[in-house]
Design a protein around this motif. Structure first.
Motif, short mmCIF file in Angstrom:
data_model
loop_
_atom_site.label_atom_id
_atom_site.label_comp_id
_atom_site.label_asym_id
_atom_site.label_seq_id
_atom_site.Cartn_x
_atom_site.Cartn_y
_atom_site.Cartn_z
N ALA A 63 -4.70 -9.33 2.39
CA ALA A 63 -3.79 -10.35 1.83
C ALA A 63 -2.41 -10.25 2.49
O ALA A 63 -1.80 -11.27 2.83
CB ALA A 63 -3.68 -10.17 0.32
N ILE A 64 -1.93 -9.03 2.67
CA ILE A 64 -0.61 -8.84 3.30
C ILE A 64 -0.66 -9.25 4.77
O ILE A 64 0.24 -9.93 5.28
CB ILE A 64 -0.15 -7.36 3.15
CG1 ILE A 64 0.13 -7.06 1.67
CG2 ILE A 64 1.08 -7.09 4.00
CD1 ILE A 64 0.44 -5.60 1.39
N ARG A 65 -1.73 -8.86 5.47
CA ARG A 65 -1.85 -9.21 6.90
C ARG A 65 -1.94 -10.72 7.10
O ARG A 65 -1.34 -11.27 8.02
CB ARG A 65 -3.07 -8.51 7.50
CG ARG A 65 -2.81 -7.07 7.91
CD ARG A 65 -3.96 -6.49 8.71
NE ARG A 65 -5.12 -6.24 7.87
CZ ARG A 65 -5.67 -5.02 7.69
NH1 ARG A 65 -5.17 -3.97 8.27
NH2 ARG A 65 -6.72 -4.87 6.92
N GLU A 66 -2.70 -11.38 6.23
CA GLU A 66 -2.86 -12.83 6.36
C GLU A 66 -1.52 -13.54 6.16
O GLU A 66 -1.17 -14.45 6.92
CB GLU A 66 -3.89 -13.33 5.32
CG GLU A 66 -4.14 -14.82 5.35
CD GLU A 66 -4.70 -15.31 6.68
OE1 GLU A 66 -4.33 -16.44 7.08
OE2 GLU A 66 -5.47 -14.57 7.32
N ALA A 67 -0.76 -13.12 5.13
CA ALA A 67 0.55 -13.73 4.88
C ALA A 67 1.52 -13.43 6.03
O ALA A 67 2.34 -14.27 6.40
CB ALA A 67 1.11 -13.23 3.56
N ARG A 68 1.41 -12.23 6.58
CA ARG A 68 2.25 -11.85 7.73
C ARG A 68 1.99 -12.77 8.92
O ARG A 68 2.92 -13.20 9.62
CB ARG A 68 1.97 -10.39 8.09
CG ARG A 68 2.49 -9.90 9.44
CD ARG A 68 2.05 -8.46 9.62
NE ARG A 68 2.27 -7.94 10.97
CZ ARG A 68 1.38 -7.99 11.95
NH1 ARG A 68 0.20 -8.58 11.74
NH2 ARG A 68 1.64 -7.47 13.13
#
Length: 555
Positions: free
Chosen positions: A470-475
């Motif tokens: 989730a964090i990588r996708e938003a990044r």
């Protein structure tokens, strides 16, 4: 077992526990040998915590038997378990913030050593024997998470526990502290004590355990020998999949600043006015209490950094070195004395918390129970927290429970929050599912800037992978992230840029592609500064890295 062998410290047979809509434990069988470290592993919601609460007398099993030292027992309360020598250190601590360490330790155990000098001596004796570094007169509310954990361990030992249940004991520790804890566990084991060690860190389990039991979906699915097992095998037993990695190597960093922090300084409350005797007493140890009492000491000291769109800046540091104060300053909960904070080009230095939230700041707090959830409220009400004025939670300034409920169902579905429904209380979820709910809530508002404080603390490998994704996708979509974590593999794997905080200052920087957890851990103790890959302790221009002399010194 031959006739001369001592009976097992703990034997659990056929343990079954049902709750409305869910079977938490089903026919569990575990044998824990005396004088060993026995690891209990399994994904969140697998039933580990329920099982340990049964052993500790917090809950009664619907079926099954418990034997301690070969004698069958039935506990109706933790008090009865304590009498039989069982002590438990919970993942979420059971301490009274407004009391001192001494008061917390003796609370409920006043008959053991009284509440005065004798109790103080006993606390000091245990603290020294196991290297816990606990000060009896420190207020618990002033302690960092790592210090709170040490108080909990001391509290259990103070009551004479011979069987220790440790729930995620290394979640807040740097590598050197983990090694120290493991040394302590080996000392305890050598003295005949038995440790049940619950952890999601499979490498640590292999390092310290004598035996391993794996639980999946409420039942025991196997045992493993740490001498021959691998993390891959354990992960497959736990969740039926390979161990996920936090590693992020494709760069999404842009040259567009999202968060710029310049010269943040925060003095300790009452530091200059502290009485001489208070200062003298506080000088005994470097702790958050000590820092508050020390005249002239700064909790944040000229902190300067920039995070760009698509960038994750990782902050490494031993708990209590200014991380919490930095988060509170960025959120507006405890504004810094000096300095400027700019979000997406707008000065938010004086903005209240609500305006910062509405301006695009997401927040995954370091302690989900104290700062992230209303435990006795249903999931859909927890979905609203921190975003009361924003859609879909409200419409034209009025709360919209129907829309909030519908969106909570979406979060539960998309983030795989395992729950019977959205009307159950947050307290009924396992720790990992609580964390996934918080992550889903924060990511649902498409933040520009995310503060992620220990985002995967105490969650299993499956939930870890989902949160990292989730964090990588938003990044990839331009999110700027400030990542604060005690898991150095997570910090190194996820971060584009790394900084080290020590005594309120950013003292070092490192390249995540080359730095090792050991090098990072050394810098966290204050033993190294500057750029960690450099030949000396200074950056190329001769200035200390991290002092804020250049905006892009770590890029």
């Amino acid at each position: 077992m031959n006739a001369s062998s001592p009976p097992p410290a703990v034997e659990l047979h056929g343990i079954t526990k049902r709750f409305p809509g869910v079977v938490a434990n089903k026919d569990i069988a575990i044998t824990v040998r005396k004088g060993t470290v026995h690891a209990l592993i399994g994904e969140n919601g697998a039933g580990k915590s329920t099982l340990m609460k049964i052993l500790y007398g917090m809950q009664k099993p619907d079926e099954g038997t418990i034997a301690i030292d070969g004698e069958q027992v039935s506990f109706s309360s933790p008090g009865e378990a304590i009498v039989r020598g069982i002590g438990m250190v919970h993942q979420h601590f059971m301490l009274a913030d407004n009391l001192t360490v001494l008061e917390n330790v003796v609370l409920g155990g006043e008959k053991l050593y009284g509440i005065g000098a004798k109790a103080r001596r006993k606390i000091k004796e245990i603290s020294d024997a196991y290297g816990l570094g606990v000060r009896p007169d420190a207020l618990v509310e002033d302690l960092g998470v790592a210090d709170r954990q040490r108080v909990e361990i001391l509290k259990v030992l103070y009551r004479g526990a011979k069987i220790l249940i440790l729930d995620e004991p290394t979640a807040v520790l740097v590598p050197q502290e983990v090694d120290a804890l493991f040394d302590n566990l080996r000392e305890l084991k050598a003295e005949g004590l038995t440790v049940i060690f619950i952890s999601h860190k499979l490498g640590e389990v292999l390092k310290v355990a004598d035996d391993i039991t794996v639980i999946r979906r409420g039942t025991t699915v196997g045992t493993a020998d740490p001498k021959t097992a691998t993390t891959k095998q354990l992960a497959e037993l736990m969740v039926g999949a390979e161990l996920p990695s936090p590693e992020t190597r494709e760069s999404t960093v842009t040259d567009v600043p999202m968060l710029a922090v310049k010269g943040l300084t925060l003095a300790a409350a009452g530091a200059v006015t502290a009485e001489p005797e208070v200062l003298a007493h506080a000088a005994l140890e470097d702790s958050p209490v000590h820092r508050k009492a020390e005249a002239g000491r700064l909790l944040l000291d000229d902190v300067t950094f920039t995070i760009h769109k698509g960038e994750i800046l990782g902050i490494a540091g031993v708990e209590g070195n200014g991380q919490t104060e930095l988060i509170e300053a960025l959120m507006g909960m405890n504004p810094a004395d000096t300095g400027v904070i700019t979000l997406d080009g707008l000065d938010i230095t004086k903005a209240p918390v609500r305006k910062r939230r509405e301006g695009g700041i997401g927040y995954i707090p370091e302690d989900r129970h104290r700062h992230g959830l209303l435990l006795e409220s249903p999931l859909w009400e927890n979905r609203i927290l921190g975003h009361v004025t924003e859609a879909p939670n409200s419409k034209r300034g009025i709360l919209d429970p129907k829309a909030a409920r519908k969106d909570t169902e979406r979060i539960v579905r998309e983030y795989d929050v395992r729950t019977p429904g959205i009307e159950v209380t947050a307290s009924s979820l396992s720790g990992g599912n609580q964390q996934k709910l918080i992550v889903g809530r924060e990511m649902s508002h498409n933040p520009k800037f995310l503060i992620a404080a220990h985002p995967t603390r105490g969650v299993d490998v499956g939930a870890q992978a989902q949160i990292w994704d989730a964090i990588r996708e938003a990044r990839r979509e331009g999110l700027a992230v400030l990542l604060i974590s005690a898991d150095l593999d997570e910090l190194i794997g996820l971060s584009d840029t790394l900084r080290v905080i020590y005594r309120g200052r950013l003292v070092a920087d490192a390249d995540p592609a080359t730095v090792t957890p050991e090098e990072l851990g050394t810098a966290m103790t204050g033993a190294a500064s500057g750029h960690l890959d450099a030949t000396d302790n200074h950056s190329a221009d001769g200035t200390d890295a991290g002092t804020g002399s250049t905006e892009d010194e770590v890029r």
